[in-house]
Enzyme design. Structure first.
Site, PDB file in Angstrom:
ATOM      1  N   LEU A 204       0.855  -1.181   0.000  1.00  0.00           N
ATOM      2  CA  LEU A 204       0.000   0.000   0.000  1.00  0.00           C
ATOM      3  C   LEU A 204       0.890   1.229   0.000  1.00  0.00           C
ATOM      4  O   LEU A 204       1.747   1.367   0.870  1.00  0.00           O
ATOM      5  CB  LEU A 204      -0.902   0.033   1.239  1.00  0.00           C
ATOM      6  CG  LEU A 204      -1.987  -1.043   1.369  1.00  0.00           C
ATOM      7  CD1 LEU A 204      -2.616  -0.981   2.756  1.00  0.00           C
ATOM      8  CD2 LEU A 204      -3.052  -0.848   0.296  1.00  0.00           C
ATOM      9  N   HIS A 205       0.707   2.134  -0.976  1.00  0.00           N
ATOM     10  CA  HIS A 205       1.501   3.356  -0.948  1.00  0.00           C
ATOM     11  C   HIS A 205       0.827   4.548  -1.607  1.00  0.00           C
ATOM     12  O   HIS A 205       1.248   5.678  -1.397  1.00  0.00           O
ATOM     13  CB  HIS A 205       2.862   3.117  -1.626  1.00  0.00           C
ATOM     14  CG  HIS A 205       2.792   3.087  -3.117  1.00  0.00           C
ATOM     15  ND1 HIS A 205       2.400   1.973  -3.813  1.00  0.00           N
ATOM     16  CD2 HIS A 205       3.050   4.045  -4.046  1.00  0.00           C
ATOM     17  CE1 HIS A 205       2.431   2.234  -5.106  1.00  0.00           C
ATOM     18  NE2 HIS A 205       2.818   3.473  -5.283  1.00  0.00           N
TER      19      HIS A 205
END
Length: 374
Positions: A204-205
Site C-alpha cells: 500500500l503506498h
C-alpha cells in the site's frame, strides 16, 4: 554515436531504465544517467542500484520531496542547466512520476527529442497525479514506446502520428527475467519466516489509499480478514508507516521493512496471492503467474486484467475479502501478453537510434501529434 540522456527519479524508474541503457550502450551510444533524487533514501534508492547492477548516476540532481508543485519546480530548475551543458541528441524518460513529466518538459522546450517509455497507458482517472503526468509527457514526446497494444491504441485514438508510436513490449519484464534467477536464489523467505505458497503479499503506498485514515483503516481491516486464511506480509512504504500507527495493525498482518528489488521479486514469486495498489506489481505478477488483486478503482494497465492474473477489486473491504477467498480457492490461469519477452529494451534502442540516424525526419516540434478529444 549520439549522446542520450536517460532520466530516473523514483524507485520504479530504475527497473525501467536499466534495459534501455544496456541496449543503447551495447549499440555504441553514449548514455548519461541523470537521477533526479525524487526518491532519495537508501531503502528506496541505493539498494535498487545495487540489486540491478545499475551503475551510479552520472548526474544527481538531489531534488528531494515536496508538494507536486515544489517537486516539479525543483526538477525543472535543476535539469535545465544540465541539459544545456550535455547537449544530448535525445532524452529518454520512463514511467509516470513527477521527474518524468518535468524532464520531458525541459527537453521539449529546448528542442531536444523526447522518447517516453511506457507511453499510452491510461487509467481515465484524473484524481491520479500519475494520469496527468502520463498524458502530458506523451504530448511532449517525439517517440512513444508503448508496452502493450492497448497503449498503442490509446495513442492512435488521441491523434498521434503512426510513426511516433512503437509497440515494444514491457521493460519491467526485461528486468524481471534478467534477475529472476538471482531473486529466487535469495533467502528472503527464510529471513521472513515464510514458506512458498503459504502467505499473501500486500503493498500500500498510493496517497488515495494511505493518506485518508478512514480508507486506510478499511483496507487494513480487509487485509486482516484475509490473514485469517493465511498470513499477509506487508513491506511498509515510508508513506504508509506513520499512517498505520494511527489505524492499528490487526493480527495476522505482518509488517516488514521495505524490500530490495531481488528480495521483493522473491516474495512475489512465492506468494499464493498478492494484494497491491502498485502499477508495476500488476505487471510483475502477470509475468510470474501469481494471482493479484489491485486495490484501486481503476488501472492504467488493463492488459493485466484481460491477459494476466490481475483482478481490479476496488477498495471496498467486503469485496476485497470475498474476492480473495474466491481466488485462493480457484486461482486464475497464467497468461502472458505478447512482447513481454525480455527484449523491450532492445526494441526501444533500435527505434531511437534509427530515428536519430535518419537523414531526414520531422523536426521535434512537428513530430508531436495533434491531440483530439476522444
Amino acid at each position: 554515436m549520439p549522446r542520450i540522456v536517460c532520466v530516473a527519479g523514483a524507485r520504479p524508474n530504475f527497473m525501467k531504465v536499466k534495459p534501455v541503457m544496456d541496449a543503447l550502450e551495447s549499440r555504441g551510444a553514449e548514455v548519461v544517467l541523470v537521477h533526479t533524487g525524487q526518491h532519495y533514501d537508501a531503502a528506496m534508492n541505493d539498494v535498487f542500484f545495487s540489486d540491478l547492477g545499475l551503475r551510479p548516476p552520472d548526474r544527481h540532481l538531489g531534488t528531494g520531496s515536496g508538494t507536486h508543485a515544489e517537486q516539479t519546480a525543483r526538477v525543472l530548475t535543476a535539469f535545465e542547466p544540465v541539459l544545456a551543458e550535455l547537449a544530448p541528441a535525445a532524452v529518454v524518460v520512463v514511467g509516470d512520476v513527477t521527474s518524468t513529466l518535468a524532464c520531458a518538459l525541459v527537453a521539449a522546450k529546448a528542442g531536444v527529442p523526447v522518447g517516453h517509455v511506457e507511453a499510452g497507458l491510461r487509467s481515465r482517472d484524473w484524481d491520479m497525479p500519475e494520469e496527468v503526468n502520463r498524458v502530458v509527457t506523451d504530448r511532449l514526446s517525439d517517440l512513444l514506446f508503448a508496452p502493450s497494444p492497448d497503449g498503442a491504441a490509446n495513442l492512435r485514438a488521441e491523434g498521434y502520428h503512426a510513426d511516433q508510436i512503437h509497440l515494444v513490449g514491457n521493460v519491467m519484464i526485461d528486468t524481471l527475467y534478467a534477475n529472476l534467477g538471482r531473486a529466487l536464489a535469495s533467502d528472503a523467505l527464510h529471513r521472513n519466516g515464510l514458506a512458498a505458497g503459504e502467505y499473501a503479499l500486500a503493498t500500500l503506498h498510493r496517497p488515495a489509499n494511505v493518506d485518508d485514515t478512514d480508507m486506510l483503516a478499511g483496507l487494513v481491516r480487509a487485509l486482516g480478514e484475509v490473514a485469517r486464511q493465511l498470513p499477509v506480509v506487508l513491506p511498509v512504504h515510508p508513506r504508509t508507516a506513520a499512517q498505520l500507527a494511527q489505524v492499528g495493525v490487526p493480527d495476522g498482518l505482518r509488517l516488514v521493512p521495505p524490500a530490495g528489488y531481488l528480495d521483493f521479486i522473491a516474495l512475489q514469486a512465492s506468494a499464493r496471492l498478492v494484494l497491491t495498489d502498485s502499477g508495476g506489481i500488476q505487471e510483475e505478477t502477470t509475468a510470474l503467474g501469481v494471482p493479484c488483486l489491485t486495490l484501486r478503482d481503476s488501472t492504467e494497465r488493463p492488459i493485466t486484467l484481460t491477459e494476466g492474473t490481475n483482478i481490479l477489486v476496488g477498495r471496498d473491504p467486503e469485496r476485497i475479502v470475498a474476492t480473495a477467498a474466491r481466488v485462493l480457492a480457484d486461482p486464475p490461469a497464467k497468461r502472458s501478453p505478447a512482447l513481454w519477452d525480455g527484449h523491450a529494451g532492445a526494441r526501444i534502442a533500435d527505434a531511437l537510434l534509427a530515428y536519430l540516424g535518419a537523414s531526414t525526419r520531422l523536426r521535434p516540434t512537428d513530430a508531436r501529434g495533434t491531440m483530439t478529444t476522444a
